[in-house]
Design a protein around this motif. Structure first.
Motif, mmCIF file in Angstrom:
data_model
loop_
_atom_site.group_PDB
_atom_site.id
_atom_site.type_symbol
_atom_site.label_atom_id
_atom_site.label_comp_id
_atom_site.label_asym_id
_atom_site.label_seq_id
_atom_site.Cartn_x
_atom_site.Cartn_y
_atom_site.Cartn_z
ATOM 1 N N SER A 109 0.847 -1.197 0.000
ATOM 2 C CA SER A 109 0.000 0.000 0.000
ATOM 3 C C SER A 109 0.885 1.251 0.000
ATOM 4 N N HIS A 110 0.220 2.423 0.039
ATOM 5 C CA HIS A 110 0.937 3.698 0.119
ATOM 6 C C HIS A 110 1.569 3.923 1.487
ATOM 7 N N LYS A 111 1.166 3.173 2.506
ATOM 8 C CA LYS A 111 1.547 3.514 3.886
ATOM 9 C C LYS A 111 3.060 3.554 4.164
ATOM 10 N N PRO A 112 3.881 2.704 3.496
ATOM 11 C CA PRO A 112 5.323 2.813 3.765
ATOM 12 C C PRO A 112 5.928 4.181 3.411
ATOM 13 N N GLY A 227 -0.468 6.687 11.329
ATOM 14 C CA GLY A 227 -0.356 6.410 9.898
ATOM 15 C C GLY A 227 -1.184 7.293 8.987
ATOM 16 N N SER A 228 -1.979 8.223 9.553
ATOM 17 C CA SER A 228 -2.830 9.053 8.699
ATOM 18 C C SER A 228 -3.172 10.351 9.440
ATOM 19 N N VAL A 229 -4.062 11.146 8.899
ATOM 20 C CA VAL A 229 -4.708 12.310 9.532
ATOM 21 C C VAL A 229 -3.800 13.541 9.717
ATOM 22 N N CYS A 263 -10.959 7.799 1.094
ATOM 23 C CA CYS A 263 -10.619 8.582 2.284
ATOM 24 C C CYS A 263 -10.974 7.847 3.569
ATOM 25 N N GLY A 264 -9.925 7.454 4.329
ATOM 26 C CA GLY A 264 -10.118 6.889 5.661
ATOM 27 C C GLY A 264 -9.766 7.967 6.677
ATOM 28 N N GLY A 265 -8.490 8.347 6.693
ATOM 29 C CA GLY A 265 -8.049 9.512 7.466
ATOM 30 C C GLY A 265 -7.576 10.598 6.525
ATOM 31 N N GLY A 266 -7.383 10.248 5.245
ATOM 32 C CA GLY A 266 -7.059 11.253 4.234
ATOM 33 C C GLY A 266 -5.643 11.220 3.701
ATOM 34 N N SER A 267 -4.839 10.179 4.039
ATOM 35 C CA SER A 267 -3.429 10.258 3.641
ATOM 36 C C SER A 267 -3.183 9.889 2.183
ATOM 37 N N ASN A 268 -3.826 8.819 1.661
ATOM 38 C CA ASN A 268 -3.565 8.513 0.242
ATOM 39 C C ASN A 268 -4.267 9.529 -0.653
ATOM 40 N N LEU A 269 -5.431 10.020 -0.188
ATOM 41 C CA LEU A 269 -6.156 11.072 -0.911
ATOM 42 C C LEU A 269 -5.329 12.355 -0.960
ATOM 43 N N GLY A 335 -11.630 -1.873 6.289
ATOM 44 C CA GLY A 335 -11.279 -1.503 7.664
ATOM 45 C C GLY A 335 -10.517 -0.192 7.749
ATOM 46 N N GLY A 336 -9.711 0.094 6.713
ATOM 47 C CA GLY A 336 -8.907 1.311 6.716
ATOM 48 C C GLY A 336 -9.718 2.582 6.516
ATOM 49 N N LEU A 337 -11.014 2.462 6.249
ATOM 50 C CA LEU A 337 -11.841 3.666 6.060
ATOM 51 C C LEU A 337 -12.795 3.894 7.225
ATOM 52 N N PRO A 382 -10.120 -3.452 -0.567
ATOM 53 C CA PRO A 382 -11.484 -2.909 -0.447
ATOM 54 C C PRO A 382 -11.491 -1.383 -0.276
ATOM 55 N N GLU A 383 -10.489 -0.828 0.397
ATOM 56 C CA GLU A 383 -10.403 0.642 0.538
ATOM 57 C C GLU A 383 -10.218 1.275 -0.845
ATOM 58 N N THR A 384 -9.263 0.728 -1.596
ATOM 59 C CA THR A 384 -8.950 1.235 -2.934
ATOM 60 C C THR A 384 -10.164 1.142 -3.852
ATOM 61 N N TYR A 411 -4.486 4.154 -6.738
ATOM 62 C CA TYR A 411 -4.641 2.713 -6.466
ATOM 63 C C TYR A 411 -3.830 2.449 -5.200
ATOM 64 N N SER A 412 -4.478 2.695 -4.042
ATOM 65 C CA SER A 412 -3.729 2.790 -2.775
ATOM 66 C C SER A 412 -3.169 1.463 -2.290
ATOM 67 N N GLY A 413 -3.753 0.317 -2.703
ATOM 68 C CA GLY A 413 -3.184 -0.948 -2.234
ATOM 69 C C GLY A 413 -3.836 -2.146 -2.905
HETATM 70 C C1 LIG Z 1 -5.051 2.560 5.223
HETATM 71 C C2 LIG Z 1 -5.508 2.507 3.828
HETATM 72 C C3 LIG Z 1 -6.418 3.455 3.287
HETATM 73 C C4 LIG Z 1 -7.056 4.543 4.094
HETATM 74 O O1 LIG Z 1 -6.208 5.399 4.777
HETATM 75 P P1 LIG Z 1 -5.947 6.893 4.287
HETATM 76 O O2 LIG Z 1 -5.103 7.485 5.346
HETATM 77 O O3 LIG Z 1 -7.276 7.574 4.160
HETATM 78 O O4 LIG Z 1 -5.258 6.801 2.994
HETATM 79 C C5 LIG Z 1 -6.752 3.357 1.945
HETATM 80 N N1 LIG Z 1 -6.250 2.378 1.171
HETATM 81 C C6 LIG Z 1 -5.400 1.437 1.656
HETATM 82 C C7 LIG Z 1 -4.901 0.364 0.738
HETATM 83 C C8 LIG Z 1 -4.994 1.470 2.994
HETATM 84 O O5 LIG Z 1 -4.144 0.543 3.463
#
Ligand SMILES: *Cc1c(COP(=O)(O)O)cnc(C)c1O
Length: 433
Positions: A109-112, A227-229, A263-269, A335-337, A382-384, A411-413
């Motif tokens: 995912s984008h998180k790293p 990890g976000s926000v 958008c979960g916390g807004g970091s990939n957005l 779950g990430g949203l 599922p978030e993506t 395409y966040s993950g």
């Molecule tokens: C954690 C996660 C999200 C949601 O988190 P944001 O901080 O809103 O980006 C979205 N997509 C994937 C694949 C995630 O792991």
């Protein structure tokens, strides 16, 4: 026909873009949870290193990425920009759909992108251990990965229900040397209090945050990582949009009409949209779109107010759209949203009409995910899939109106550790909403 646009390694961005000076109105300061006065650097110092606190409050537009962080990011960056031609054909749309593929990182995912930067700034100030919480495990695995490459320890409080039901990301965390603790645990006062009242507590993200924060606040060698926000997290993610802009130019596009992220916390957005904020400010005809689940409709139905970041009310208050810090979202597959608030930077953009927000029910999101998998091949998280849904709907609207719209989404993950959710959808066990 070209479908992948790959930047050479030496064209990876070497500075992060800070959107704060370009926002439509000044960001409101975070407030101390006790006094409700603006929180200063000293209030945050027990949890975060000064390097990150400085970024949290930064007013300059560009912040250099440290060399060692660049070296680690180069393991998978620049990530590809892909034109989804087969999806376009299936939809019969005149629109051109591009996605930025953040699923190619080691953790998927984008998180790293932020985990590596956060671990590095902590290490630079002598911290040897990071604590954090994780729900399904995406963030915990990204931070475990980052800590392992920098020789640090990682202590992850994982919601007990997920710990039991979703073993693969726990295994991934342990493979990277992270310690995964089912929360509530007996390591903290917060955890022991919960267990005393309910020995079988399934846990929650709020409880896990309280445990991770307590450990960091009470131990000198440990800090906390989110990890976000927060502003510095979105800052680290701007490499996504900066690369995408260059890659769109490589693809021969001189404009983009709509930029989309889940958008979960807004970091990939934030990562994909913030580098476009100056264009927006200069009056470009460009739409930024946030996509959230209908069951956790923070931007579309929340109130704009100061609220705590956690359930227990221990973190500073942030001005944001919020469903209330005691909001308990239903257990949907993305779950990430499932977060009650959103990044103040994103909320500022939505509040002032520079970004739109849409919410989708879970069934519609999985329909889009399946259509994507059966045309493009890869299986989105599922978030993506929320962003995929919105991109498909934009392409269908363009078809209706006979427009050659240029669409970009993040395409966040990948969803390869979320196949149980696909199984539920394919066999009719998934709730529609
Ligand atoms: C954690 C996660 C999200 C949601 O988190 P944001 O901080 O809103 O980006 C979205 N997509 C994937 C694949 C995630 O792991």
């Amino acid at each position: 026909m070209t479908v992948r646009y790959q930047l050479p390694s030496d064209r990876m961005p070497t500075a992060w873009f800070n959107a704060v000076p370009s926002l439509p109105e000044p960001l409101a300061p975070p407030l101390h949870p006790g006094t409700r006065e603006p929180a200063g650097p000293d209030d945050l110092a027990p949890l975060f290193p000064m390097g990150l606190i400085g970024q949290e409050m930064a007013t300059e537009e560009w912040i250099d990425v440290p060399g060692e962080v660049l070296d680690i990011l180069r393991l998978w960056r620049p990530t590809p920009l892909v034109r989804a031609r087969r999806l376009e054909e299936a939809l019969g749309t005149p629109a051109r759909i591009y996605f930025k593929d953040e699923s190619v990182s080691p953790a998927g995912s984008h998180k790293p992108n932020t985990a590596v930067a956060q671990a590095w700034y902590n290490k630079a100030e002598g911290v040897t251990r990071l604590t954090t919480e994780t729900g399904a495990g995406q963030w915990g695995s990204a931070l475990s990965f980052a800590c392992s490459l920098l020789g640090m320890e990682c202590e992850v409080y994982m919601v007990r229900a997920s710990y039991n039901q979703k073993p693969y990301r726990r295994m991934l965390m342990e493979t990277w040397g992270g310690t995964t603790i089912p929360s509530p645990s007996d390591r903290t006062q917060a955890g022991r209090a919960i267990l005393e009242a309910d020995p079988d507590s399934p846990g929650s993200l709020g409880i896990a945050i309280s445990e991770a924060v307590e450990r960091a606040a009470t131990q000198d060698d440990a800090h906390y990582s989110l990890g976000s926000v927060l502003n510095h997290v979105l800052l680290h993610q701007t490499v996504i949009g900066l690369e995408a802009k260059e890659q769109l130019a490589m693809a021969g596009e001189d404009r983009v009409d709509v930029v989309i992220g889940s958008c979960g916390g807004g970091s990939n957005l934030g990562g994909i949209t913030l580098p476009f904020v100056p264009d927006k400010k200069a009056g470009a005809d460009l739409r930024l779109v946030a996509v959230e689940p209908q069951s956790c409709p923070t931007l579309t139905e929340g109130r704009y107010d100061y609220d705590f970041g956690d359930t227990a009310g221990m973190t500073p208050l942030l001005q944001m759209y919020t469903l209330g810090h005691d909001f308990v979202p239903p257990p949907i597959h993305a779950g990430g949203l499932r977060y009650h608030g959103d990044a103040p930077i994103i909320c500022n953009l939505v509040r002032n009409g520079w970004m739109e927000a849409v919410a989708y029910p879970q069934g519609k999101v999985f329909e889009a995910a399946i259509q994507f998998a059966r045309t493009q091949g890869t299986v989105p998280a599922p978030e993506t899939a929320h962003a995929v849904r919105a991109a498909i709907d934009e392409a269908l609207a363009a078809k209706e109106q006979g427009q050659d719209r240029v669409i970009l989404f993040n395409y966040s993950g990948h969803g390869l550790l979320d196949l149980a959710a696909y199984d539920d959808f394919l066999h009719g066990r998934l709730g529609d909403d």
